[in-house]
Design a protein around this motif. Structure first.
Motif, PDB file in Angstrom:
ATOM      1  N   ALA A 158       0.832  -1.206   0.000  1.00  0.00           N
ATOM      2  CA  ALA A 158       0.000   0.000   0.000  1.00  0.00           C
ATOM      3  C   ALA A 158       0.867   1.256   0.000  1.00  0.00           C
ATOM      4  O   ALA A 158       0.540   2.268  -0.627  1.00  0.00           O
ATOM      5  CB  ALA A 158      -0.930  -0.003   1.214  1.00  0.00           C
ATOM      6  N   ALA A 159       1.995   1.182   0.709  1.00  0.00           N
ATOM      7  CA  ALA A 159       2.900   2.327   0.781  1.00  0.00           C
ATOM      8  C   ALA A 159       3.969   2.289  -0.308  1.00  0.00           C
ATOM      9  O   ALA A 159       4.473   3.338  -0.719  1.00  0.00           O
ATOM     10  CB  ALA A 159       3.573   2.361   2.153  1.00  0.00           C
ATOM     11  N   TRP A 160       4.280   1.097  -0.800  1.00  0.00           N
ATOM     12  CA  TRP A 160       5.412   0.920  -1.705  1.00  0.00           C
ATOM     13  C   TRP A 160       5.068  -0.180  -2.696  1.00  0.00           C
ATOM     14  O   TRP A 160       5.553  -1.301  -2.597  1.00  0.00           O
ATOM     15  CB  TRP A 160       6.619   0.544  -0.864  1.00  0.00           C
ATOM     16  N   PRO A 161       4.194   0.098  -3.644  1.00  0.00           N
ATOM     17  CA  PRO A 161       3.629  -0.952  -4.508  1.00  0.00           C
ATOM     18  C   PRO A 161       4.680  -1.784  -5.228  1.00  0.00           C
ATOM     19  O   PRO A 161       5.637  -1.246  -5.798  1.00  0.00           O
ATOM     20  CB  PRO A 161       2.770  -0.158  -5.505  1.00  0.00           C
ATOM     21  N   GLY A 162       4.479  -3.079  -5.145  1.00  0.00           N
ATOM     22  CA  GLY A 162       5.321  -4.013  -5.874  1.00  0.00           C
ATOM     23  C   GLY A 162       6.540  -4.507  -5.159  1.00  0.00           C
ATOM     24  O   GLY A 162       7.194  -5.446  -5.630  1.00  0.00           O
TER      25      GLY A 162
END
Length: 308
Positions: A158-162
């Protein structure tokens, strides 16, 4: 080949061939409609003599009737739950995110090299602290986090996609397991499998525990072309020209190499070491007497494969 920085030394072995929480539906408070009180004109009129025996109670007030009514209400509540229909939240796309996809995503920023960490929810503060130092070195985009529970998977992505992936089956990782506990062993013993899978995908990988920080970018110190680079956990900082032979074994018959920071090339030698590490973990399972962790098995695997 090795180089030293801070308080650890990098060793190298044999040359290589080249995370809207589902919205809770509003619950309606349903009550049975109040029945209209019985009026006087609706009461039965006694036509018997004044001294006649009192009439029997109304059927609606008998215990069997009340129990029957209660049972019916319970049955209806089970068959037709109160409140509006519940709508499940859409499935998170990260639950179908595979290690192959995640590894390709991270490696694309690092010329085929991934920086790997593995955590569960209680260790998120450690991850954040470690990431600050990795970002300062300009290598944050290469980071891939193995999330060991679904909540952590969602929170990181959610904060750092992928940058987070979960490799099933997810262990019971909601608690911060103490060092030496079976939970800690179960958690850390998954490490060589993660590393082997990434090697088999063709990527180089640096594993880090997250209870450390980088004082500098370590990659310039990984000189030469070797299968495995690792750290001696017992000695003082060595000169750059130290021997790459395994350090002498200690009282337990094995060396004291730290599994907290390992760099692996996608070579047969590195894969061999990971497979042997997995075998040693199976042969030395956790017990109340031994209270093992993954590191002794790593040292035994090194000792048994150093010549290969």
């Amino acid at each position: 080949t090795c180089a030293s920085f801070s308080h650890f030394t990098v060793h190298a072995l044999a040359p290589a061939p080249h995370l809207r929480k589902p919205r809770s539906p509003a619950m309606s408070l349903h009550q049975r409609p109040h029945q209209k009180p019985l009026g006087a004109d609706s009461l039965p009129v006694s036509t018997g003599p004044a001294n006649a025996a009192p009439s029997r109670p109304l059927p609606l007030l008998t215990l069997p009737y009340l129990f029957s009514l209660l049972a019916l209400l319970l049955l209806l509540a089970l068959l037709f739950p109160w409140g509006p229909p519940r709508h499940s939240a859409p499935a998170s796309p990260w639950r179908s995110y595979t290690l192959q996809d995640a590894a390709a995503f991270a490696a694309a920023s690092g010329n085929g090299t991934i920086i790997l960490a593995a955590i569960s929810g209680p260790y998120l503060p450690f991850l954040s602290n470690w990431l600050i130092s990795v970002r300062r070195a300009g290598r944050a985009n290469q980071v891939l986090v193995i999330a060991e529970d679904y909540e952590t998977l969602e929170r990181i992505n959610a904060a750092w996609p992928g940058h987070a992936v979960l490799v099933p089956p997810a262990p019971d990782a909601q608690a911060a397991h103490k060092f030496g506990s079976q939970g800690f062993f179960n958690f850390t013993s998954r490490r060589p499998r993660h590393l082997l899978q990434i090697l088999e995908l063709g990527y180089s990988v640096m594993y880090n525990d997250v209870d450390m920080v980088w004082l500098a970018d370590p990659f310039p110190y990984l000189v030469g072309n070797h299968d495995v680079y690792f750290m001696d956990d017992m000695t003082e900082v060595k000169p750059l020209n130290h021997s790459h032979a395994l350090p002498p074994s200690g009282k337990k018959g094995r060396p004291y190499i730290c599994s907290c920071m390992i760099f692996l090339q996608p070579t047969e030698g590195a894969k061999l070491l990971m497979r042997k590490w997995i075998e040693e973990l199976k042969e030395q399972p956790w017990s109340r007497k031994a209270k093992s962790n993954d590191q002794p098995a790593f040292n035994w695997a090194l000792l048994k494969t150093a010549g290969q």
